[in-house]
Design an enzyme around this catalytic site. Structure first.
Site, PDB file in Angstrom:
ATOM      1  N   PHE A 146      -9.822  13.540  -2.102  1.00 51.76           N
ATOM      2  CA  PHE A 146      -8.492  12.964  -2.284  1.00 51.76           C
ATOM      3  C   PHE A 146      -8.249  12.756  -3.767  1.00 51.76           C
ATOM      4  CE2 PHE A 146      -5.126  10.906   0.185  1.00 51.76           C
ATOM      5  CZ  PHE A 146      -5.332  11.502   1.420  1.00 51.76           C
ATOM      6  N   GLN A 177       5.062   3.412  -6.684  1.00 48.91           N
ATOM      7  CA  GLN A 177       4.484   4.751  -6.695  1.00 48.91           C
ATOM      8  C   GLN A 177       5.380   5.807  -6.064  1.00 48.91           C
ATOM      9  OE1 GLN A 177       0.816   5.850  -4.146  1.00 48.91           O
ATOM     10  NE2 GLN A 177       0.147   5.990  -6.254  1.00 48.91           N
ATOM     11  N   HIS A 191       5.088   9.450  -4.603  1.00 51.63           N
ATOM     12  CA  HIS A 191       4.087  10.419  -4.150  1.00 51.63           C
ATOM     13  C   HIS A 191       4.624  11.811  -4.462  1.00 51.63           C
ATOM     14  CE1 HIS A 191       1.462  12.729  -1.583  1.00 51.63           C
ATOM     15  NE2 HIS A 191       0.784  11.660  -1.243  1.00 51.63           N
ATOM     16  N   LEU A 232       6.467  12.563   4.097  1.00 53.36           N
ATOM     17  CA  LEU A 232       5.271  12.794   3.304  1.00 53.36           C
ATOM     18  C   LEU A 232       4.447  13.967   3.802  1.00 53.36           C
ATOM     19  CD1 LEU A 232       3.842  11.252   0.937  1.00 53.36           C
ATOM     20  CD2 LEU A 232       2.155  10.669   2.655  1.00 53.36           C
ATOM     21  N   GLU A 281      -1.675  13.867   0.504  1.00 56.11           N
ATOM     22  CA  GLU A 281      -2.542  14.399  -0.529  1.00 56.11           C
ATOM     23  C   GLU A 281      -3.717  15.160   0.090  1.00 56.11           C
ATOM     24  OE1 GLU A 281      -2.644  11.799  -4.220  1.00 56.11           O
ATOM     25  OE2 GLU A 281      -4.578  11.487  -3.265  1.00 56.11           O
ATOM     26  N   ARG A 318      -1.516  10.237  -8.547  1.00 57.59           N
ATOM     27  CA  ARG A 318      -0.130  10.545  -8.165  1.00 57.59           C
ATOM     28  C   ARG A 318       0.877  10.364  -9.285  1.00 57.59           C
ATOM     29  NH1 ARG A 318      -0.743   7.644  -2.290  1.00 57.59           N
ATOM     30  NH2 ARG A 318      -2.086   9.299  -1.482  1.00 57.59           N
ATOM     31  N   HIS A 357       7.085   5.860  -2.458  1.00 54.89           N
ATOM     32  CA  HIS A 357       6.013   5.801  -1.467  1.00 54.89           C
ATOM     33  C   HIS A 357       5.380   4.435  -1.308  1.00 54.89           C
ATOM     34  CE1 HIS A 357       2.869   7.430   1.009  1.00 54.89           C
ATOM     35  NE2 HIS A 357       1.920   7.082   0.158  1.00 54.89           N
ATOM     36  N   ARG A 387      -1.758   3.246  -7.553  1.00 61.02           N
ATOM     37  CA  ARG A 387      -2.753   3.233  -6.492  1.00 61.02           C
ATOM     38  C   ARG A 387      -3.326   4.624  -6.259  1.00 61.02           C
ATOM     39  NH1 ARG A 387      -2.697   4.489  -0.999  1.00 61.02           N
ATOM     40  NH2 ARG A 387      -0.455   4.639  -0.717  1.00 61.02           N
TER      41      ARG A 387
HETATM   42  C1  LIG Z   1       3.715   8.517   5.143  1.00 61.73           C
HETATM   43  C2  LIG Z   1       2.656   7.626   4.584  1.00 61.73           C
HETATM   44  C3  LIG Z   1       1.336   8.049   4.518  1.00 61.73           C
HETATM   45  C4  LIG Z   1       0.350   7.224   4.003  1.00 61.73           C
HETATM   46  N1  LIG Z   1      -0.946   7.683   3.975  1.00 61.73           N
HETATM   47  C5  LIG Z   1      -1.914   6.849   3.503  1.00 61.73           C
HETATM   48  C6  LIG Z   1      -3.274   7.274   3.501  1.00 61.73           C
HETATM   49  O1  LIG Z   1      -3.621   8.365   3.924  1.00 61.73           O
HETATM   50  N2  LIG Z   1      -4.196   6.425   3.017  1.00 61.73           N
HETATM   51  C7  LIG Z   1      -3.866   5.192   2.532  1.00 61.73           C
HETATM   52  O2  LIG Z   1      -4.744   4.448   2.129  1.00 61.73           O
HETATM   53  N3  LIG Z   1      -2.588   4.764   2.549  1.00 61.73           N
HETATM   54  C8  LIG Z   1      -1.607   5.563   3.015  1.00 61.73           C
HETATM   55  N4  LIG Z   1      -0.305   5.128   3.008  1.00 61.73           N
HETATM   56  C9  LIG Z   1      -0.013   3.739   2.659  1.00 61.73           C
HETATM   57  C10 LIG Z   1      -0.362   2.809   3.790  1.00 61.73           C
HETATM   58  O3  LIG Z   1      -0.160   3.448   5.012  1.00 61.73           O
HETATM   59  C11 LIG Z   1       0.492   1.541   3.787  1.00 61.73           C
HETATM   60  O4  LIG Z   1       0.527   0.995   2.523  1.00 61.73           O
HETATM   61  C12 LIG Z   1      -0.107   0.532   4.744  1.00 61.73           C
HETATM   62  O5  LIG Z   1      -0.253   1.097   6.014  1.00 61.73           O
HETATM   63  C13 LIG Z   1       0.714  -0.740   4.841  1.00 61.73           C
HETATM   64  O6  LIG Z   1       0.175  -1.552   5.868  1.00 61.73           O
HETATM   65  P1  LIG Z   1       0.705  -3.014   6.130  1.00 61.73           P
HETATM   66  O7  LIG Z   1      -0.093  -3.554   7.248  1.00 61.73           O
HETATM   67  O8  LIG Z   1       0.710  -3.758   4.852  1.00 61.73           O
HETATM   68  O9  LIG Z   1       2.226  -2.827   6.522  1.00 61.73           O
HETATM   69  P2  LIG Z   1       2.961  -1.994   7.706  1.00 61.73           P
HETATM   70  O10 LIG Z   1       2.035  -1.155   8.476  1.00 61.73           O
HETATM   71  O11 LIG Z   1       4.134  -1.362   7.080  1.00 61.73           O
HETATM   72  O12 LIG Z   1       3.429  -3.128   8.671  1.00 61.73           O
HETATM   73  C14 LIG Z   1       4.424  -4.050   8.348  1.00 61.73           C
HETATM   74  C15 LIG Z   1       4.639  -4.933   9.547  1.00 61.73           C
HETATM   75  O13 LIG Z   1       5.474  -6.011   9.186  1.00 61.73           O
HETATM   76  C16 LIG Z   1       6.469  -6.191  10.154  1.00 61.73           C
HETATM   77  N5  LIG Z   1       7.598  -6.819   9.480  1.00 61.73           N
HETATM   78  C17 LIG Z   1       8.227  -6.439   8.349  1.00 61.73           C
HETATM   79  N6  LIG Z   1       9.222  -7.275   8.054  1.00 61.73           N
HETATM   80  C18 LIG Z   1       9.235  -8.231   9.018  1.00 61.73           C
HETATM   81  C19 LIG Z   1      10.044  -9.361   9.287  1.00 61.73           C
HETATM   82  N7  LIG Z   1      11.059  -9.715   8.504  1.00 61.73           N
HETATM   83  N8  LIG Z   1       9.776 -10.108  10.387  1.00 61.73           N
HETATM   84  C20 LIG Z   1       8.758  -9.758  11.228  1.00 61.73           C
HETATM   85  N9  LIG Z   1       7.972  -8.690  11.014  1.00 61.73           N
HETATM   86  C21 LIG Z   1       8.208  -7.940   9.934  1.00 61.73           C
HETATM   87  C22 LIG Z   1       6.734  -4.814  10.713  1.00 61.73           C
HETATM   88  O14 LIG Z   1       7.254  -4.894  12.013  1.00 61.73           O
HETATM   89  C23 LIG Z   1       5.335  -4.231  10.712  1.00 61.73           C
HETATM   90  O15 LIG Z   1       4.672  -4.586  11.903  1.00 61.73           O
HETATM   91  C24 LIG Z   1       0.691   5.951   3.520  1.00 61.73           C
HETATM   92  C25 LIG Z   1       2.011   5.518   3.572  1.00 61.73           C
HETATM   93  C26 LIG Z   1       2.994   6.339   4.080  1.00 61.73           C
HETATM   94  C27 LIG Z   1       4.401   5.865   4.073  1.00 61.73           C
END
Ligand SMILES: Cc1cc2nc3c(=O)[nH]c(=O)nc-3n(C[C@H](O)[C@H](O)[C@H](O)COP(=O)(O)OP(=O)(O)OC[C@H]3O[C@@H](n4cnc5c(N)ncnc54)[C@H](O)[C@@H]3O)c2cc1C
Ligand code: FES
Lengths: 233, 582
Positions: free
Chosen positions: B119, B243, B245, B255, B258, B289, B355, B397
């Site tokens: 990666f 960031q 991407h 997306l 990578e 990135r 991203h 990141r």
């Molecule tokens: C397409 C894509 C591919 C990626 N690939 C990778 C990868 O391969 N490796 C890597 O390390 N990272 C990757 N990332 C980044 C990584 O996936 C995210 O940064 C990470 O999953 C975020 O997790 P989280 O638990 O913080 O938030 P999320 O999974 O976004 O969850 C947020 C939660 O908060 C809740 N929420 C939001 N606002 C409110 C509110 N007001 N009230 C109640 N609930 C709320 C939502 O319902 C959701 O359940 C990728 C990101 C994207 C977009």
């Protein structure tokens, strides 16, 4: 290009019965149906309600009936659909508003089959449990499920018997039954052997065509049935 | 009207990877826990993560947490706090093993161990060559993480409030200072407000990519948690670092991980040239990135975009059908579905896509939220995941490090919360706790103005992309800051058509837009002040990194409707800042 949308609308708060909303929107051929729904919501009628989040077919929010077939609105490009597109909520669950249905009964079915890995053998900390690529490939297909409910709500057995666990739950059960690390396969098979279990499946296989993740649902169901008949996983 | 009130020792807001890992940890510790999520947890954007989770397991070649740490610090352009990075890289390993024990179906090596792949920015021996560090489950690693954690939460009977949108934080103002006492949330199905009383609250609400026009982020990623905290007087850290991407599907932003380049894919300009060889001679297309995104823009500016347009090509044609189908099946499917192209034969048009938010709610390594530059914690309030800033990513990141971050710090937060809950007792619920949320709903439900939220949002997204994207300069940032004030004024003039209570998604979108506006202002103000280029923050008028003046974190706080900027030092332990070359 211009397309027409006919959307089945219903807000129980004010409507006595469902009605058809008709809209004309201007879209790019490469737009998703989801983009067209947003065009309606953002420019014409803010009251239209539907679920969506990822917009590229991985979160499972926006399964709906599109021209009579269960599809994700974010995975259908308008250029591949007709000039007039008919959009309805999924069948078999209570409509809460417009294209939003009550998913709670769906998740209840999901929870029924114990959708989690069970393995009480002592773990070796600082190491993985080993699993060969061949062992993994037995259940790889069913790990793709995004719980969108497209398969279950396309199933005639489910329409006539709402208590049937439905293809999605069988897929989820398959994912664990055939995982070499899991120890609760027999328990799950027992649940699926009961009256609302896998034998409700009449092999109509609407589910095959409905899955937006391309999971071979009939194969998963057949493997579960076979495991029950031959008492062997 | 009585407001339904609930009482749980621990509240987790957000059902993505960070929130679910925290909830699982809390429930294992025997703490009654509720998860509130505006989406069904399995719809969270963690499920969209494709490529992998980084951990120096050394399963396919030699690797060490120290190497991982070095890469993360260097990737961050030396803005990450190195004490936190050390924890991240060390605990990554046990976290991955724990995920496996919880059932995650990782791809395997022939001997049955967790397989690993390359990666961006991950190297052996401090930059010598790319290393295989990303553990993965095909190209749906995030999906499998989200499913596995949700499954285990069900097994432990964690209480879920699905489709509950959190609007506000409830704080008890005691003589000894403030303390968190719960949250106010709207049940989307009924439109009703609910009050949640708790001893400890975790925000794990994810990112804010919907600030930008072209983004890989879900519609729901509107930075709610960050905006709520900011309104309640918590500063936001390093928000200027967003960031982009390099490989989003042209115009759509979807997306293409990578991992495509990790498996051997390359970028090509209009001359078919593999331009990353020029920019990063050692690791080429696997450079971090920020660098790759800037390189793409440079190619485009110098007229080498495809057909003179604003995109370049991602070339996967030499990977072969088998690799595509086995290791990148979803990506191959996206390319077919959305572009009508066959990745085994066709070149894929890509452009940088918004991203990931490096910035967020400031926390320490135990998930405790810091209220000021002196690191004073706000008792009972925690944050983890993309909405938090520990900071392990600094100014940029590395791929695979967010999944590590959300899990390592999600779990640590859960542990800290359970310790706190055991001795803290219950805060009292202030009587005015609901006021702000009630007033907001009251106003929006009757909003009859002529402005449309959708139009405002579109303008915001376009301008943010234009002036606060990959490249920035003073003039356009100042102009944007003025526009933001205008938009905030216009927001007060919006009108809504939907007057109903249940699933009023028009109302919801307006609330989300209000959050985006706040965060955009913080982002632009922070970016305008930082007169240097570092990581993802590239100022054309200040093209060099300036360690003497800017080796520090931004803390942007709201005071009387203004954004006030303060700064705090970066923690440097093992690696002194150096010029970043790849
Ligand atoms: C397409 C894509 C591919 C990626 N690939 C990778 C990868 O391969 N490796 C890597 O390390 N990272 C990757 N990332 C980044 C990584 O996936 C995210 O940064 C990470 O999953 C975020 O997790 P989280 O638990 O913080 O938030 P999320 O999974 O976004 O969850 C947020 C939660 O908060 C809740 N929420 C939001 N606002 C409110 C509110 N007001 N009230 C109640 N609930 C709320 C939502 O319902 C959701 O359940 C990728 C990101 C994207 C977009
Ligand atoms: S919006 Fe996520 S699957 Fe369609």
């Amino acid at each position: 290009m211009k397309i027409k949308l006919q959307i089945k609308r219903f807000n129980p708060e004010k409507d006595r019965a469902p009605w058809w909303g008709k809209y004309e929107v201007d879209v790019e051929p490469n737009d998703r149906l989801l983009d067209a729904l947003h065009e309606v919501k953002w420019r014409q009628d803010g009251t239209l309600a539907f679920r969506r989040s990822c917009a590229h077919g991985v979160c499972g929010s926006d399964a709906m009936k599109i021209n009579g077939r269960n599809r994700l609105a974010c995975k259908e490009l308008v250029r591949n659909l007709s000039r007039t597109i008919v959009v309805e909520p999924l069948m078999g669950f209570r409509v809460l508003k417009d294209l939003i249905v009550d998913m709670e009964p769906f998740f209840k079915k999901y929870r029924q089959i114990h959708p989690y890995l069970v393995n009480e053998d002592p773990e070796e900390p600082g190491r993985e449990r080993l699993q060969t690529p061949a062992e993994r490939s037995r259940f790889e297909d069913t790990t793709k499920c995004i719980l969108c409910a497209a398969c279950t709500t396309a199933c005639p057995s489910f329409w006539t018997n709402p208590d049937y666990v439905g293809p999605a739950s069988i897929v989820q059960a398959h994912r664990f039954i055939f995982d070499s690390r899991d120890r609760a396969g027999a328990e799950r098979l027992h649940i699926l052997n009961e009256s609302e279990g896998v034998w409700r499946c009449r092999t109509v296989f609407n589910c095959a065509e409905a899955c937006p993740r391309g999971i071979d649902v009939p194969k998963a169901i057949a493997e579960v049935k076979r495991a029950l008949v031959f008492k062997k996983i | 009207m009585t407001i339904p009130t609930h009482r749980f020792e621990a509240l987790v807001v957000g059902g993505g990877g960070a929130g679910l890992y925290a909830a699982l940890t809390l429930s294992r510790e025997g703490i009654p826990t509720a998860v509130l999520s505006k989406l069904y947890p399995t719809r969270s954007h963690t499920g969209a993560a494709q490529g992998g989770i980084g951990a120096a397991l050394g399963n396919t070649e030699e690797d060490h947490p120290e190497w991982h740490m070095y890469d993360t610090v260097k990737g961050s352009d030396y803005l990450a706090d190195q004490d936190a990075v050390e924890i991240l890289c060390r605990e990554a390993i046990e976290t991955v093993y724990e995920l496996e024990h919880l059932g995650l179906p990782f791809n395997r090596t022939p001997e049955g161990k967790i397989d690993q792949r390359r990666f961006g920015g991950h190297t052996r021996e401090q930059g010598k060559a790319p290393v295989r560090r990303a553990c993965y489950a095909a190209d749906r690693t995030g999906h499998m993480i989200l499913q596995t954690l949700y499954q285990q939460c069900i097994r432990r009977q964690v209480r879920f409030f699905d489709e509950f949108h959190v609007l506000d934080l409830v704080l008890e103002e005691g003589s000894g200072g403030r303390r968190c006492a719960g949250v106010v949330a709207m049940d989307l199905a009924s439109g009703e407000l609910h009050l949640f009383h708790a001893q400890a609250v975790l925000f794990a609400t994810g990112g804010s990519g919907r600030m930008f026009q072209v983004t890989s982020n879900a519609h729901a990623l509107t930075g709610d948690g960050m905006a709520v905290a900011f309104r309640r007087g918590i500063p936001l850290e390093d928000m200027e670092f967003f960031q982009f991407h390099p490989t989003g599907i042209y115009k759509m932003g979807i997306l293409l991980s990578e991992a495509c380049r990790g498996e051997g894919g390359v970028l090509r300009n209009a001359l078919q040239e593999r331009f990353m060889e020029r920019v990063a001679p050692t690791i080429k297309d696997l450079a971090p990135r920020d660098m790759v995104s800037r390189a793409i823009y440079q190619e485009i500016r110098q007229g080498r975009g495809i057909g003179g347009k604003d995109y370049v090509h991602l070339d996967l044609t030499h990977l072969g059908q088998e690799t595509l189908e086995k290791k990148l099946p979803d990506i191959a499917d996206f390319v077919r579905t959305y572009m009508g192209l066959d990745p085994a034969r066709d070149l894929i048009p890509v452009q940088p896509t918004a991203h990931y938010s490096m910035g967020g709610i400031p926390t320490n390594v135990d998930g405790e939220v810091m209220q000021d530059e002196k690191d004073t914690p706000l008792p009972g309030f925690y944050a983890a995941g993309e909405c938090a800033c520990v900071s392990v990513h600094g100014a940029n990141r590395l791929g695979t490090n967010s999944l590590v971050d959300i899990l390592v710090f999600g779990r640590r937060s859960g542990m800290t919360m359970s310790r706190y809950i055991r001795h803290s007792g219950w805060p009292s619920l202030p009587s005015q706790g609901l006021d702000w949320a009630q007033a907001l709903l009251e106003r929006l439900r009757n909003a009859q103005g002529k402005e449309k939220a959708a139009t405002l949002r579109r303008e915001l997204q376009q301008e943010m992309m234009e002036s606060c994207g990959v490249f920035r300069r003073e003039q356009s940032l100042s102009l944007l800051l003025k526009k933001l004030e205008v938009w905030e004024g216009r927001f007060l003039e919006i009108g809504l058509q939907d007057r109903s209570r249940r699933f009023n998604t028009e109302l919801l979108e307006a609330i989300e837009l209000q959050n985006l506006l706040v965060l955009a202002r913080v982002t632009v103000a922070s970016a305008l002040a930082r007169t240097e280029s570092r990581g993802a923050h590239a100022r054309e008028d200040y093209p060099k990194r300036d360690d003497e003046n800017w080796l520090k974190h931004t803390l942007a706080a709201g005071e009387n409707g203004k954004v006030v900027l303060k700064y705090k030092l970066v923690v440097i332990t093992k690696f002194q800042p150096q010029e970043r070359k790849y």
